[in-house]
Scaffold this motif. Structure first.
Motif, PDB file in Angstrom:
ATOM      1  N   UNK A 205      -1.339  11.300   3.290  1.00  0.00           N
ATOM      2  CA  UNK A 205      -2.685  10.117   3.059  1.00  0.00           C
ATOM      3  C   UNK A 205      -2.457   8.778   3.835  1.00  0.00           C
ATOM      4  N   UNK A 206      -2.671   8.686   4.968  1.00  0.00           N
ATOM      5  CA  UNK A 206      -2.441   7.463   6.090  1.00  0.00           C
ATOM      6  C   UNK A 206      -3.567   7.385   7.035  1.00  0.00           C
ATOM      7  N   UNK A 207      -4.076   6.079   6.704  1.00  0.00           N
ATOM      8  CA  UNK A 207      -5.252   5.603   7.477  1.00  0.00           C
ATOM      9  C   UNK A 207      -4.878   4.406   8.207  1.00  0.00           C
ATOM     10  N   UNK A 208      -5.369   4.378   9.499  1.00  0.00           N
ATOM     11  CA  UNK A 208      -4.887   3.366  10.453  1.00  0.00           C
ATOM     12  C   UNK A 208      -5.694   1.935  10.243  1.00  0.00           C
ATOM     13  N   UNK A 209      -5.035   0.871  10.018  1.00  0.00           N
ATOM     14  CA  UNK A 209      -5.973  -0.403   9.739  1.00  0.00           C
ATOM     15  C   UNK A 209      -5.617  -1.223  10.887  1.00  0.00           C
ATOM     16  N   UNK A 210      -5.977  -2.518  10.746  1.00  0.00           N
ATOM     17  CA  UNK A 210      -5.537  -3.618  11.799  1.00  0.00           C
ATOM     18  C   UNK A 210      -5.209  -5.008  11.348  1.00  0.00           C
ATOM     19  N   UNK A 211      -4.530  -5.014  10.061  1.00  0.00           N
ATOM     20  CA  UNK A 211      -3.905  -6.204   9.560  1.00  0.00           C
ATOM     21  C   UNK A 211      -5.126  -7.099   9.264  1.00  0.00           C
ATOM     22  N   UNK A 212      -6.082  -6.385   8.600  1.00  0.00           N
ATOM     23  CA  UNK A 212      -7.263  -7.552   8.432  1.00  0.00           C
ATOM     24  C   UNK A 212      -7.911  -7.226   7.014  1.00  0.00           C
ATOM     25  N   UNK A 213      -8.716  -8.249   6.210  1.00  0.00           N
ATOM     26  CA  UNK A 213      -9.293  -7.849   5.223  1.00  0.00           C
ATOM     27  C   UNK A 213     -10.223  -6.970   5.471  1.00  0.00           C
ATOM     28  N   UNK A 214     -11.200  -6.975   6.548  1.00  0.00           N
ATOM     29  CA  UNK A 214     -12.288  -5.871   6.859  1.00  0.00           C
ATOM     30  C   UNK A 214     -11.691  -4.712   6.955  1.00  0.00           C
ATOM     31  N   UNK A 215     -10.601  -4.392   7.413  1.00  0.00           N
ATOM     32  CA  UNK A 215     -10.167  -3.190   7.694  1.00  0.00           C
ATOM     33  C   UNK A 215      -9.647  -2.383   6.279  1.00  0.00           C
ATOM     34  N   UNK A 216      -9.331  -3.215   5.364  1.00  0.00           N
ATOM     35  CA  UNK A 216      -8.994  -2.783   3.982  1.00  0.00           C
ATOM     36  C   UNK A 216     -10.020  -2.498   3.428  1.00  0.00           C
ATOM     37  N   UNK A 217     -11.158  -3.259   3.565  1.00  0.00           N
ATOM     38  CA  UNK A 217     -12.309  -3.203   2.775  1.00  0.00           C
ATOM     39  C   UNK A 217     -12.902  -1.864   3.083  1.00  0.00           C
ATOM     40  N   UNK A 218     -13.151  -1.553   4.501  1.00  0.00           N
ATOM     41  CA  UNK A 218     -13.788  -0.541   5.028  1.00  0.00           C
ATOM     42  C   UNK A 218     -13.256   0.713   4.869  1.00  0.00           C
ATOM     43  N   UNK A 219     -12.063   0.948   4.936  1.00  0.00           N
ATOM     44  CA  UNK A 219     -11.158   2.094   4.482  1.00  0.00           C
ATOM     45  C   UNK A 219     -11.352   2.534   2.823  1.00  0.00           C
ATOM     46  N   UNK A 220     -11.276   1.550   2.087  1.00  0.00           N
ATOM     47  CA  UNK A 220     -11.494   1.595   0.603  1.00  0.00           C
ATOM     48  C   UNK A 220     -12.962   2.164   0.313  1.00  0.00           C
ATOM     49  N   UNK A 221     -13.651   1.330   1.023  1.00  0.00           N
ATOM     50  CA  UNK A 221     -15.161   1.643   0.728  1.00  0.00           C
ATOM     51  C   UNK A 221     -15.693   3.073   1.155  1.00  0.00           C
ATOM     52  N   UNK A 222     -14.940   3.495   2.218  1.00  0.00           N
ATOM     53  CA  UNK A 222     -15.406   4.867   2.555  1.00  0.00           C
ATOM     54  C   UNK A 222     -14.610   5.988   1.553  1.00  0.00           C
ATOM     55  N   UNK A 223     -13.383   5.787   1.004  1.00  0.00           N
ATOM     56  CA  UNK A 223     -12.715   6.459  -0.167  1.00  0.00           C
ATOM     57  C   UNK A 223     -13.871   6.713  -1.087  1.00  0.00           C
ATOM     58  N   UNK A 224     -14.250   5.333  -1.629  1.00  0.00           N
ATOM     59  CA  UNK A 224     -15.023   5.248  -2.936  1.00  0.00           C
ATOM     60  C   UNK A 224     -16.368   5.921  -2.737  1.00  0.00           C
ATOM     61  N   UNK A 225     -16.757   5.941  -1.622  1.00  0.00           N
ATOM     62  CA  UNK A 225     -18.297   6.738  -1.377  1.00  0.00           C
ATOM     63  C   UNK A 225     -17.994   8.073  -1.358  1.00  0.00           C
ATOM     64  N   UNK A 226     -16.762   8.505  -0.783  1.00  0.00           N
ATOM     65  CA  UNK A 226     -16.638   9.944  -0.733  1.00  0.00           C
ATOM     66  C   UNK A 226     -15.973  10.494  -2.055  1.00  0.00           C
ATOM     67  N   UNK A 227     -15.885   9.578  -3.138  1.00  0.00           N
ATOM     68  CA  UNK A 227     -15.653  10.097  -4.281  1.00  0.00           C
ATOM     69  C   UNK A 227     -14.160  10.559  -4.411  1.00  0.00           C
ATOM     70  N   UNK A 228     -13.308   9.825  -3.550  1.00  0.00           N
ATOM     71  CA  UNK A 228     -12.065  10.321  -3.499  1.00  0.00           C
ATOM     72  C   UNK A 228     -10.879   8.984  -3.472  1.00  0.00           C
ATOM     73  N   UNK A 229     -10.639   8.511  -4.361  1.00  0.00           N
ATOM     74  CA  UNK A 229      -9.744   7.169  -4.544  1.00  0.00           C
ATOM     75  C   UNK A 229      -8.439   7.298  -4.887  1.00  0.00           C
ATOM     76  N   UNK A 230      -7.484   6.999  -4.329  1.00  0.00           N
ATOM     77  CA  UNK A 230      -6.173   7.230  -4.502  1.00  0.00           C
ATOM     78  C   UNK A 230      -5.652   6.474  -5.745  1.00  0.00           C
ATOM     79  N   UNK A 231      -4.443   6.740  -6.603  1.00  0.00           N
ATOM     80  CA  UNK A 231      -4.136   6.096  -7.887  1.00  0.00           C
ATOM     81  C   UNK A 231      -3.687   4.701  -7.310  1.00  0.00           C
TER      82      UNK A 231
END
Length: 331
Positions: A210-236
């Motif tokens: 479970x690895x997703x590439x980001x870019x050392x930014x708040x935006x990348x962390x927000x967008x990746x997590x938002x996609x998980x939430x919308x897909x109904x699959x959030x890690x613990x």
């Protein structure tokens, strides 16, 4: 009345010659006397003439620092330490901030008669800098470099260990579904932190996929997590490659109604200045900014003075800082 070198000599009880040697960083002064002179200079607010001092030493008295951004409290802390250390040694810092290779300032800085040495902090396209500096025969040191250069003096942090310890902390809290948001590809720190994550997961018998590439930014962390939430699959739990990414993860979770750390544990990397200010306070891996700056200056000045061989590498240890954003997995 302007304070002179004679005033410093008189108050310190040492000769003018000794004071002059301290000012010009001669290696023939006893450490006790050197400290005494420096203390008196500080008390009298004595500032030796820079031009005269440089002429006496046959040097410019200037160290160049190349950096891509100051929009990062960790890098800012390293720069401050470098500046303070150089000031103690009688050097001035010339700062170049540019994302472009060889900006106009860089080109002027890479001249033997402009600076006595160069420090590169988290350089991008560093190979071109290395080639140019070697060609010009200018002493230089790299901090947080992206490639291993056996012939180049550098100061690095054990990012693999940091990634391993961060992931191990989450595993010890009972988490098994752990995701990692990595940093961008060019950075050695990104790949080493990811490698630490993978090793810790494998050692615990867990799948590190479970690895997703980001870019050392708040935006990348927000967008990746938002996609998980919308897909109904959030890690613990999430190990973010840096604190800014972790802030983005926390923000997305809060906006969606998830509580940190009750519903999801989050750990970052760097120990940015805001990590202890956000609520919940962020668990993170601290990079030793002060030590990095100190060792960088020491290596460079020893090279300039001819007291150390080129190619010396210092590896520093990161430190796990446990705060409020991680907790035991809820059943």
């Amino acid at each position: 009345m302007k304070v002179s070198i004679f005033d410093v000599a008189k108050k310190s009880g040492l000769s003018v010659v000794t004071v002059s040697r301290v000012i010009n960083q001669a290696g023939t002064v006893r450490e006790k006397n050197r400290q005494k002179v420096l203390q008196v200079m500080k008390e009298l607010d004595y500032r030796p003439n820079a031009a005269a001092r440089s002429l006496a030493r046959g040097k410019t008295g200037i160290i160049g620092l190349a950096i891509t951004t100051l929009n990062d409290s960790f890098l800012d802390a390293v720069v401050k330490e470098i500046n303070d250390r150089l000031a103690e040694k009688g050097y001035f810092l010339a700062l170049s901030i540019s994302t472009e290779v060889f900006s106009s300032f860089d080109k002027s800085m890479f001249q033997e008669d402009r600076v006595d040495g160069v420090i590169m902090l988290s350089p991008i396209h560093e190979d071109q800098y290395v080639m140019e500096l070697k060609k010009k025969k200018i002493p230089f040191v790299m901090l947080d470099n992206q490639n291993v250069h056996p012939s180049v003096s550098s100061v690095i942090v054990d990012n693999y260990k940091g990634g391993y310890e961060a992931t191990k902390h989450l595993i010890e809290l009972g988490h098994k579904e752990i995701a990692h948001i990595s940093g961008p590809e060019p950075f050695l720190s990104s790949s080493e932190r990811k490698r630490g994550f993978e090793s810790a997961m494998q050692d615990a018998g867990l799948n590190p996929s479970w690895i997703v590439r980001g870019d050392f930014s708040i935006t990348s962390g927000y967008e990746v997590t938002n996609r998980w939430i919308q897909a109904g699959k959030l890690p613990s739990a999430v190990f973010a490659a840096d604190d800014l990414t972790a802030f983005g993860v926390m923000d997305a979770c809060k906006n969606a109604g998830y509580q940190v750390p009750r519903d999801i544990s989050i750990i970052g990397f760097d120990d940015q200045i805001f990590s202890a200010e956000f609520r919940p306070r962020l668990t993170t891996v601290r990079q030793p900014a002060a030590k990095m700056g100190k060792h960088g200056v020491d290596l460079l000045l020893k090279w300039i003075d001819g007291t150390v061989k080129r190619g010396a590498t210092v590896q520093l240890e990161p430190e796990l800082i446990i705060r409020e954003s991680t907790s035991r997995k809820q059943n």
